[in-house]
Design an enzyme around this catalytic site. Structure first.
Site, PDB file in Angstrom:
ATOM      1  N   CYS A 110       0.803  -1.223   0.000  1.00 10.47           N
ATOM      2  CA  CYS A 110       0.000   0.000   0.000  1.00 10.47           C
ATOM      3  C   CYS A 110       0.837   1.275   0.000  1.00 10.47           C
ATOM      4  CB  CYS A 110      -0.934   0.010   1.208  1.00 10.47           C
ATOM      5  SG  CYS A 110      -2.108  -1.358   1.190  1.00 10.47           S
ATOM      6  N   LYS A 176      -8.033   0.095  10.432  1.00 11.84           N
ATOM      7  CA  LYS A 176      -8.070  -0.919   9.380  1.00 11.84           C
ATOM      8  C   LYS A 176      -7.136  -2.056   9.782  1.00 11.84           C
ATOM      9  CE  LYS A 176      -6.985  -1.489   4.527  1.00 11.84           C
ATOM     10  NZ  LYS A 176      -6.759  -0.764   3.292  1.00 11.84           N
ATOM     11  N   ARG A 186      -8.885  -8.345  -3.115  1.00  9.67           N
ATOM     12  CA  ARG A 186      -7.542  -8.326  -3.722  1.00  9.67           C
ATOM     13  C   ARG A 186      -7.544  -8.997  -5.078  1.00  9.67           C
ATOM     14  NH1 ARG A 186      -3.953  -9.342   1.800  1.00  9.67           N
ATOM     15  NH2 ARG A 186      -4.638  -7.390   2.777  1.00  9.67           N
ATOM     16  N   ARG A 198       0.667  -7.344   5.098  1.00 11.19           N
ATOM     17  CA  ARG A 198       0.460  -5.930   5.414  1.00 11.19           C
ATOM     18  C   ARG A 198       0.534  -5.655   6.921  1.00 11.19           C
ATOM     19  NH1 ARG A 198      -0.986  -4.911   0.272  1.00 11.19           N
ATOM     20  NH2 ARG A 198      -3.064  -5.371  -0.568  1.00 11.19           N
ATOM     21  N   LYS A 229     -12.742  -1.253   9.965  1.00  9.15           N
ATOM     22  CA  LYS A 229     -12.752  -2.211   8.854  1.00  9.15           C
ATOM     23  C   LYS A 229     -11.888  -3.409   9.198  1.00  9.15           C
ATOM     24  CE  LYS A 229     -10.993  -2.516   4.194  1.00  9.15           C
ATOM     25  NZ  LYS A 229     -10.277  -1.871   3.144  1.00  9.15           N
TER      26      LYS A 229
END
Ligand code: PBG
Length: 310
Positions: A110, A176, A186, A198, A229
């Site tokens: 990201c 998140k 994804r 991640r 989330k």
């Protein structure tokens, strides 16, 4: 159920290059990757059903991906083109754009990586600010940074303000979590990390305190709305965030959660509509003001037809 309205719901869409394409997303029955022409048709239909907020994700062709995610902030990127088209053709729909690099980096992380394959936060903030600017410039009402880069909300806020977009709002993907429930998403935007995971930037699901600190920080940095989330495994965080901060709160009922509902319905474990209403009710009960869900259009239709039991 009676307190759920289409106005509470935000429908996510995946946008792809080309014309008149509608590609099914694996494991998400009823969800498609759409070219702009078909996207606009879908959104007009959703609007007729009462959906007034959409969240757009761009899918990036492989050949445009690189280490610096440069296509993410290109002016001719699919997302700003879709936003401009939408704003021209459909009135009364609030457009939120996802601001992240994972669909655009060759490695699928990201952020921009340094030589040691760690996130370079400064370069990442620069790239995110450029994306937010391009989206705002095309007419987005909200930008939603989801890279979990440190200080992403304040960096984007000041970039927008400097460029005359102080009216464009920010929805922070504040809490998140590094979750197992993102798999189908994804696949949809081809953003799975090519190596590692991640966990260095998304939150550890054992650490509720840190999640609440992240939400507090996003509010301090100027987010107009914060988010938790995924949704279902995080009802405690939703409730605590609402009670503690009493701030506009969105909850993201993510792709894996959607897939579970569909698969259960498919094998006859439950009735889809009943399960969906139970889930959405639980999210509202916990404190969500807005629910981002791939079920949004179906729910709006069920409400309109008064086709529910409760
Ligand atoms: C990351 C991003 C993710 C989702 C939206 N933006 C998760 C990830 O790949 O880490 C997931 C949404 C979903 O599963 O529905 N930029």
């Amino acid at each position: 159920m009676q307190n759920i309205s289409a106005k509470d719901l935000i429908m996510p869409y995946f946008v792809i290059e080309g014309r008149n394409k509608k590609e099914p997303v694996a494991n998400m029955p009823g969800i498609f990757r759409l070219t702009i022409d078909n996207l606009l048709e879908e959104i007009s239909e959703a609007k007729r059903l009462g959906i007034s907020r959409v969240l757009l994700f761009g899918a990036c062709p492989r050949q445009y991906k690189n280490e610096s995610a440069s296509y993410a902030y290109a002016k001719n990127n699919i997302v700003p083109r879709a936003v401009a088209g939408l704003k021209r053709k459909i009135k009364g729909v609030s457009v939120i754009t996802d601001v992240c690099l994972c669909a655009y980096t060759s490695h699928g992380h990201c952020g921009i990586l340094n030589k040691k394959n760690k996130i370079d936060n400064r370069k990442t903030l620069e790239a995110l600010s450029k994306i937010a600017f391009v989206h705002a410039d095309s007419g987005a009402d909200w930008v939603a940074p989801s890279a979990m880069a440190k200080k992403q909300v304040s960096a984007i806020r000041s970039a927008l303000d400097k460029n005359g977009f102080s009216k464009v709002k920010i929805m922070g993907y504040s809490a998140k979590f590094a979750s197992n429930f993102y798999g189908p998403f994804r696949d949809a935007v081809d953003s799975a990390p090519k190596f590692g995971n991640r966990k260095a930037y998304q939150l550890d699901y054992t650490d509720a305190k840190k999640a609440l600190r992240e939400i507090r920080d996003d509010i301090r940095e100027g987010a107009d709305m914060v988010m938790v989330k995924p949704a279902l495994s995080y009802l405690d965080i939703i409730k605590e965030a609402k009670q503690k901060f009493n701030y506009p709160l969105a909850v993201y009922n993510v792709s894996g959660e959607f897939a579970l509902v569909k698969m259960g319905a498919n094998i006859g474990l439950w009735q889809e509509k009943e399960v969906v209403f139970e889930i959405i009710t639980s999210l509202k009960r916990a404190g969500a003001d807005y629910i981002i869900t791939y079920h949004a259009k179906d729910i709006a239709q069920w409400i309109k037809q008064k086709n529910y039991l409760i």
